[in-house]
Scaffold this motif. Sequence first.
Motif, PDB file in Angstrom:
ATOM      1  N   HIS A 141      34.724  41.741  33.628  1.00 51.11           N
ATOM      2  CA  HIS A 141      35.518  41.888  34.853  1.00 51.11           C
ATOM      3  C   HIS A 141      35.246  40.763  35.844  1.00 51.11           C
ATOM      4  O   HIS A 141      34.322  39.950  35.672  1.00 51.11           O
ATOM      5  CB  HIS A 141      35.255  43.250  35.492  1.00 51.11           C
ATOM      6  N   THR A 142      36.012  40.738  36.901  1.00 54.20           N
ATOM      7  CA  THR A 142      35.886  39.711  37.931  1.00 54.20           C
ATOM      8  C   THR A 142      34.760  40.054  38.904  1.00 54.20           C
ATOM      9  O   THR A 142      34.177  41.136  38.863  1.00 54.20           O
ATOM     10  CB  THR A 142      37.205  39.560  38.708  1.00 54.20           C
ATOM     11  N   ALA A 198      34.202  43.582  41.130  1.00 54.85           N
ATOM     12  CA  ALA A 198      35.077  44.620  40.587  1.00 54.85           C
ATOM     13  C   ALA A 198      34.353  45.343  39.449  1.00 54.85           C
ATOM     14  O   ALA A 198      33.127  45.400  39.415  1.00 54.85           O
ATOM     15  CB  ALA A 198      36.401  44.010  40.130  1.00 54.85           C
ATOM     16  N   GLN A 229      39.573  47.124  35.445  1.00 55.14           N
ATOM     17  CA  GLN A 229      40.586  46.074  35.368  1.00 55.14           C
ATOM     18  C   GLN A 229      41.204  45.967  33.974  1.00 55.14           C
ATOM     19  O   GLN A 229      42.308  45.446  33.827  1.00 55.14           O
ATOM     20  CB  GLN A 229      39.965  44.727  35.759  1.00 55.14           C
ATOM     21  N   TYR A 265      50.249  48.332  40.690  1.00 57.03           N
ATOM     22  CA  TYR A 265      49.134  47.616  40.076  1.00 57.03           C
ATOM     23  C   TYR A 265      48.453  46.684  41.069  1.00 57.03           C
ATOM     24  O   TYR A 265      47.248  46.457  40.993  1.00 57.03           O
ATOM     25  CB  TYR A 265      49.604  46.862  38.841  1.00 57.03           C
ATOM     26  N   THR A 294      44.444  47.080  41.873  1.00 59.09           N
ATOM     27  CA  THR A 294      43.539  45.925  41.802  1.00 59.09           C
ATOM     28  C   THR A 294      42.752  45.787  43.101  1.00 59.09           C
ATOM     29  O   THR A 294      41.529  45.572  43.091  1.00 59.09           O
ATOM     30  CB  THR A 294      44.339  44.646  41.516  1.00 59.09           C
ATOM     31  N   GLN A 313      39.977  48.547  43.729  1.00 61.11           N
ATOM     32  CA  GLN A 313      38.696  48.312  43.059  1.00 61.11           C
ATOM     33  C   GLN A 313      37.782  47.456  43.928  1.00 61.11           C
ATOM     34  O   GLN A 313      36.566  47.677  43.972  1.00 61.11           O
ATOM     35  CB  GLN A 313      38.941  47.649  41.705  1.00 61.11           C
ATOM     36  N   TYR A 314      38.359  46.493  44.626  1.00 63.06           N
ATOM     37  CA  TYR A 314      37.550  45.654  45.502  1.00 63.06           C
ATOM     38  C   TYR A 314      37.068  46.420  46.728  1.00 63.06           C
ATOM     39  O   TYR A 314      35.970  46.180  47.228  1.00 63.06           O
ATOM     40  CB  TYR A 314      38.339  44.408  45.916  1.00 63.06           C
ATOM     41  N   PHE A 324      44.447  38.003  38.623  1.00 63.48           N
ATOM     42  CA  PHE A 324      44.008  39.228  37.941  1.00 63.48           C
ATOM     43  C   PHE A 324      45.060  39.675  36.921  1.00 63.48           C
ATOM     44  O   PHE A 324      45.600  40.782  37.023  1.00 63.48           O
ATOM     45  CB  PHE A 324      43.776  40.347  38.964  1.00 63.48           C
ATOM     46  N   SER A 378      45.157  43.291  35.258  1.00 68.26           N
ATOM     47  CA  SER A 378      45.294  44.486  36.091  1.00 68.26           C
ATOM     48  C   SER A 378      46.494  44.425  37.029  1.00 68.26           C
ATOM     49  O   SER A 378      47.089  45.457  37.332  1.00 68.26           O
ATOM     50  CB  SER A 378      44.017  44.722  36.911  1.00 68.26           C
ATOM     51  N   GLU A 379      46.878  43.240  37.496  1.00 71.40           N
ATOM     52  CA  GLU A 379      47.966  43.155  38.474  1.00 71.40           C
ATOM     53  C   GLU A 379      49.345  43.243  37.835  1.00 71.40           C
ATOM     54  O   GLU A 379      50.305  43.670  38.476  1.00 71.40           O
ATOM     55  CB  GLU A 379      47.866  41.862  39.286  1.00 71.40           C
TER      56      GLU A 379
END
Length: 285
Positions: A40-41, A44, A48, A180, A184, A187-188, A260, A263-264
Motif C-alpha cells: 500500500h501507499t 494507508a 487499497q 472510490y 481512498t 483511509q488517509y 492511487f 483504489s480510486e
Amino acid sequence: MSAAFIEPMVGRYLHVEIGGQDCRVYFEECGSGIPLVCLHTAGADSRQFRHLLCDEAVTSQYRVIAFDMPWHGKSYPPEGAQDGEYQLTTERYVETIRAFCAALGLEQPVVMGCSIGGRIVLQLAHAHGAEFRALIGLEAADFQQPWYDTAWLHRGDVHGGEVCAALVSGLVAPQSPARYRHETLWQYMQSGPGVFRGDLYFYRVDADLRGKLGNIDARATPLYLLTGEYDFSCSPDDTRRTARGIDGARVVEMKEVGHFPMSENPEQFRRYILPVLAQIAAQPG
C-alpha cells in the motif's frame, strides 16, 4: 435494495520478527496460483487493494496477498514503539517485505507496490531481484522533489487525518468515481498519528535512488512501471526518466487515473494491470 453477500478474501494475522521485534501483521488474501504481494501507499493500508482481491480475472491465476505494514491499518506498532518516533527506512522496509514473504513460504512471488511501495519495488529489483518472479511499480520513480511541508502532518493543533487526506486529494484524477475517491481519502483520515510523516521519511529522505539502479536487469526479472497521467507527485515523466536507466524496464502511462489507481478507479486500473499480469503468468516460472 441489493442482496447481501460476503466478499471472498480472508484476513489473518502473521507473527513475524522484523528488526529484532515481534510484529503482528494483518493480511488479506484471495485466489490461488502465483503469489502476488501488494504494498500500500504511505499512511494507508491494504484496503487499497480490495477490488483486486475480489477480481476473479486476477484470483483465478494469482494468490493475491495484501498486508498492512506495522503501524498501519490492523497491524499494531511493535511493543514499546510508543517510546520513540516512527520512521520508515529503506532497510526496514526491505526487511519487512522479505520477512513477510519468507514467513508465508512464498517462492518467487510477484510484488506490486504503489507510491512508496513503487519506490521500494525499485530497491527490491536493485538488491534482491532474483528472489522475485516479476516486480510491478505503480506511481514509481527513483526520486521526486518534495512539494509539501510534512510538519503539518503531525501537529497537536490540527486534525492529522484530515490534513493527510486534503494533501493527497489533488492526486486523484477527476474521472475517478466519487465513491472510490472518498474511500481512498477515508483511509488517509484513519491513519495513526505521525504514520504518514514517518513513511515519508523513507520517501523524501532515505530513498533517493538516482544513479543507483543501473545494475537492474529487467530482462531477467521483469519490471513493469505503470503511472497515472494525473499524478503530479510521481509524474509519468518521472517514471520514464527512471526507466531510461534500467535495461528492459517496461513503462505504461495510465489514462484517467492519478496516484492511487487500484483504489480510486479500479475499473480503469484493471484495463492496464490485467495485460501485465497475463504476460507474467505466461512466462516460465
